[in-house]
Design a protein around this motif. Structure first.
Motif, mmCIF file in Angstrom:
data_model
loop_
_atom_site.group_PDB
_atom_site.id
_atom_site.type_symbol
_atom_site.label_atom_id
_atom_site.label_comp_id
_atom_site.label_asym_id
_atom_site.label_seq_id
_atom_site.Cartn_x
_atom_site.Cartn_y
_atom_site.Cartn_z
ATOM 1 N N PHE A 299 -16.012 -41.293 -47.754
ATOM 2 C CA PHE A 299 -15.907 -41.257 -46.670
ATOM 3 C C PHE A 299 -15.563 -42.810 -46.041
ATOM 4 O O PHE A 299 -14.378 -42.536 -45.176
ATOM 5 N N CYS A 300 -16.486 -43.756 -45.794
ATOM 6 C CA CYS A 300 -16.026 -45.581 -45.913
ATOM 7 C C CYS A 300 -14.769 -45.446 -45.629
ATOM 8 O O CYS A 300 -14.059 -45.940 -44.950
ATOM 9 N N LEU B 70 -27.708 -33.645 -31.700
ATOM 10 C CA LEU B 70 -28.706 -32.541 -32.759
ATOM 11 C C LEU B 70 -28.980 -33.064 -34.617
ATOM 12 O O LEU B 70 -28.882 -32.663 -35.310
ATOM 13 N N HIS B 71 -28.067 -34.194 -34.521
ATOM 14 C CA HIS B 71 -27.687 -34.538 -35.872
ATOM 15 C C HIS B 71 -28.624 -36.485 -36.145
ATOM 16 O O HIS B 71 -27.249 -36.872 -36.251
ATOM 17 N N PRO B 72 -29.548 -36.974 -34.973
ATOM 18 C CA PRO B 72 -30.064 -38.169 -35.839
ATOM 19 C C PRO B 72 -29.137 -38.578 -36.832
ATOM 20 O O PRO B 72 -29.881 -38.345 -38.043
ATOM 21 N N GLY B 73 -28.713 -39.932 -36.963
ATOM 22 C CA GLY B 73 -28.436 -40.291 -38.145
ATOM 23 C C GLY B 73 -26.964 -40.697 -38.462
ATOM 24 O O GLY B 73 -26.301 -40.680 -39.552
ATOM 25 N N GLU B 74 -26.001 -39.217 -38.242
ATOM 26 C CA GLU B 74 -25.100 -38.865 -37.769
ATOM 27 C C GLU B 74 -23.703 -39.683 -38.159
ATOM 28 O O GLU B 74 -24.556 -41.044 -37.757
ATOM 29 N N ALA B 75 -22.699 -40.110 -38.727
ATOM 30 C CA ALA B 75 -21.573 -41.347 -38.947
ATOM 31 C C ALA B 75 -20.486 -41.338 -37.716
ATOM 32 O O ALA B 75 -20.532 -42.608 -37.951
ATOM 33 N N LEU B 76 -20.464 -40.491 -36.694
ATOM 34 C CA LEU B 76 -19.754 -40.538 -36.650
ATOM 35 C C LEU B 76 -19.737 -42.044 -35.211
ATOM 36 O O LEU B 76 -18.531 -43.112 -35.685
ATOM 37 N N GLU B 77 -20.586 -42.563 -34.774
ATOM 38 C CA GLU B 77 -21.030 -43.452 -33.538
ATOM 39 C C GLU B 77 -20.521 -44.771 -34.399
ATOM 40 O O GLU B 77 -20.221 -45.546 -33.911
ATOM 41 N N PRO B 78 -21.563 -44.825 -35.114
ATOM 42 C CA PRO B 78 -21.314 -46.024 -36.324
ATOM 43 C C PRO B 78 -20.082 -46.578 -36.487
ATOM 44 O O PRO B 78 -19.728 -47.287 -36.643
ATOM 45 N N TYR B 79 -19.661 -45.147 -37.174
ATOM 46 C CA TYR B 79 -18.477 -45.600 -37.506
ATOM 47 C C TYR B 79 -16.806 -46.923 -36.450
ATOM 48 O O TYR B 79 -16.048 -47.335 -36.565
ATOM 49 N N ALA B 80 -17.509 -45.761 -34.765
ATOM 50 C CA ALA B 80 -16.491 -46.584 -34.140
ATOM 51 C C ALA B 80 -17.242 -47.739 -33.776
ATOM 52 O O ALA B 80 -16.263 -48.666 -33.651
ATOM 53 N N ILE B 81 -18.664 -48.051 -33.827
ATOM 54 C CA ILE B 81 -18.704 -49.306 -32.924
ATOM 55 C C ILE B 81 -18.174 -50.197 -34.193
ATOM 56 O O ILE B 81 -17.607 -51.093 -34.265
ATOM 57 N N ILE B 82 -18.674 -49.955 -35.290
ATOM 58 C CA ILE B 82 -18.299 -51.346 -36.857
ATOM 59 C C ILE B 82 -16.647 -51.231 -36.956
ATOM 60 O O ILE B 82 -16.335 -52.152 -36.693
ATOM 61 N N GLY B 83 -16.030 -50.009 -36.219
ATOM 62 C CA GLY B 83 -14.507 -49.563 -35.833
ATOM 63 C C GLY B 83 -13.756 -51.131 -35.300
ATOM 64 O O GLY B 83 -12.865 -51.780 -35.562
ATOM 65 N N LEU B 84 -14.884 -50.992 -34.016
ATOM 66 C CA LEU B 84 -13.914 -51.516 -33.123
ATOM 67 C C LEU B 84 -14.115 -53.370 -33.510
ATOM 68 O O LEU B 84 -13.777 -54.319 -32.295
ATOM 69 N N VAL B 85 -15.782 -53.741 -33.753
ATOM 70 C CA VAL B 85 -16.141 -54.805 -33.518
ATOM 71 C C VAL B 85 -15.467 -55.465 -35.499
ATOM 72 O O VAL B 85 -14.977 -56.752 -35.249
ATOM 73 N N ILE B 86 -14.953 -54.584 -36.110
ATOM 74 C CA ILE B 86 -15.002 -55.208 -37.255
ATOM 75 C C ILE B 86 -13.396 -54.992 -37.796
ATOM 76 O O ILE B 86 -12.561 -55.463 -38.494
ATOM 77 N N ILE C 177 -25.162 -48.312 -43.920
ATOM 78 C CA ILE C 177 -24.657 -48.371 -42.755
ATOM 79 C C ILE C 177 -24.012 -49.680 -42.717
ATOM 80 O O ILE C 177 -22.898 -50.135 -42.982
ATOM 81 N N LEU C 178 -25.493 -51.097 -43.701
ATOM 82 C CA LEU C 178 -24.812 -51.838 -43.979
ATOM 83 C C LEU C 178 -23.844 -51.921 -44.930
ATOM 84 O O LEU C 178 -22.520 -52.982 -44.672
ATOM 85 N N SER C 179 -23.660 -50.826 -45.635
ATOM 86 C CA SER C 179 -21.929 -50.953 -46.614
ATOM 87 C C SER C 179 -20.935 -50.516 -45.850
ATOM 88 O O SER C 179 -20.246 -51.121 -46.207
ATOM 89 N N ILE C 180 -21.057 -49.950 -44.346
ATOM 90 C CA ILE C 180 -19.298 -49.634 -44.302
ATOM 91 C C ILE C 180 -18.355 -50.341 -43.962
ATOM 92 O O ILE C 180 -16.810 -50.321 -44.203
#
Length: 346
Positions: A78-79, A121-137, A168-171
């Motif tokens: 997915f990443c 509803l799902h702590p640890g889901e992927a969308l939020e870190p995807y968005a943050i890392i997408g903006l930063v990296i 999350i460090l592999s994203i």
């Protein structure tokens, strides 16, 4: 989270100049749908808040299977696809807008807000870190040369599983690898790379099998257990992905594609609605704080079967899934045609 070539309806307002859009890379749609299946198997116990320390044989066998053959095997796919689609969308947006990166920034912010709501509803889901890392990296990386993006992706991915425990460090590394692969044109020439895919599978499958054995025999409380699991997961993801891409070229490819492609094209909608379905069904099935892992796996299979049928039905009538369409509307800041007849006429 549409990770393939934008379809014709994903366009700027009608006054903008248009070019013929590239065909969808349907093999990547199927690959994303395949990854979606594995991710639900891993996530369902977290969403339902199940007992993860029960020592019964029933729990042990299912947990061991998930640990050795599912956990960490689908998240990397997915990443990688997210980074790849990011580059494809940037190229497509550049043909229709003078500010394509602004569109991507708006898309990522909307995805992050959606992910923040999903966290409830799902702590640890992927969308939020995807968005943050997408903006930063990922977004800043679009200004870098391809060789540097590729180098950073390779080094970042390897470091994430050798110096850390993946997750999350592999994203960032996988995002950059996807971006580089898209820039190199590999995604659009997959149909001419059968030999290369076979070579990758021939190398990755034995390595993945050896890593699984190492993971199985190494003490789960050992100092390197999490790193070994992450390395095995990454090798497994590579073997799974290339095996599926090759399998799609065989007589089994048509029925597989019929199931997986719709799931993949509506990955965002299916990802979110699976959480809603598990949350609703969990109390009825008594999954919370239980070790009913067989029931949980049957629930996951049932959700995926229903989603496959509904996705196929929906996409015969509409260009995008409901959440995919909302994300596109926010991205372009206009109402994007969703029905096939309107999209074709636009």
């Amino acid at each position: 989270m549409n990770l393939t070539t934008p379809a014709p309806g994903d366009t700027a307002p009608t006054s903008a100049p248009r070019r013929e859009t590239a065909r969808r890379i349907t093999a990547l749609d199927a690959l994303r749908g395949f990854a979606l299946c594995g991710i639900l198997l891993v996530n369902i116990n977290q969403i339902a808040h199940m007992d993860q320390v029960n020592s019964t044989l029933h729990w042990y066998l299912i947990a061991k299977f998930l640990d050795l053959f599912v956990q960490d095997r689908f998240f990397p796919i997915f990443c990688f696809l997210f980074g790849l689609s990011f580059a494809i969308f940037l190229d497509s947006a550049a043909q229709r807008s003078d500010h394509p990166r602004l569109l991507l920034m708006r898309r990522l912010i909307a995805l992050g807000l959606l992910g923040a709501a999903h966290q409830l509803l799902h702590p640890g889901e992927a969308l939020e870190p995807y968005a943050i890392i997408g903006l930063v990296i990922l977004l800043p990386a679009t200004w870098l040369p391809t060789w540097l993006v590729l180098t950073g992706g390779l080094l970042g991915t390897v470091a994430s599983v050798t110096l850390a425990a993946g997750g999350i460090l592999s994203i960032p590394g996988l995002f950059l690898l996807g971006l580089a692969v898209a820039r190199l044109g590999i995604a659009h020439t997959l149909d001419r790379r059968t030999g290369q895919l076979a070579a990758v599978l021939a190398l990755s499958a034995p390595a993945a099998a050896a890593a699984v054995w190492w993971q199985h025999t190494y003490s789960p409380v050992g100092p390197f257990a999490t790193r070994i699991a992450a390395e095995a997961g990454l090798l497994g993801a590579l073997a799974y992905a290339t095996a599926l891409l090759l399998l799609l070229r065989t007589p089994l490819g048509r029925p597989l594609s019929a199931v997986l492609e719709p799931l993949g094209r509506m990955a965002l909608t299916n990802y979110l609605t699976a959480t809603l379905a598990v949350t609703a069904a969990s109390p009825l099935l008594g999954l919370r704080d239980s070790a009913r892992w067989g029931t949980a796996m049957l629930l996951a299979a049932g959700i995926l079967a229903v989603q496959a049928v509904l996705s196929h039905w929906w996409l015969r009538r509409f260009r995008y899934g409901p959440f995919e369409w909302c994300l596109r509307c926010v991205t372009w800041w206009s109402i994007v045609p969703i029905t096939r007849s309107l999209a074709a006429a636009a």
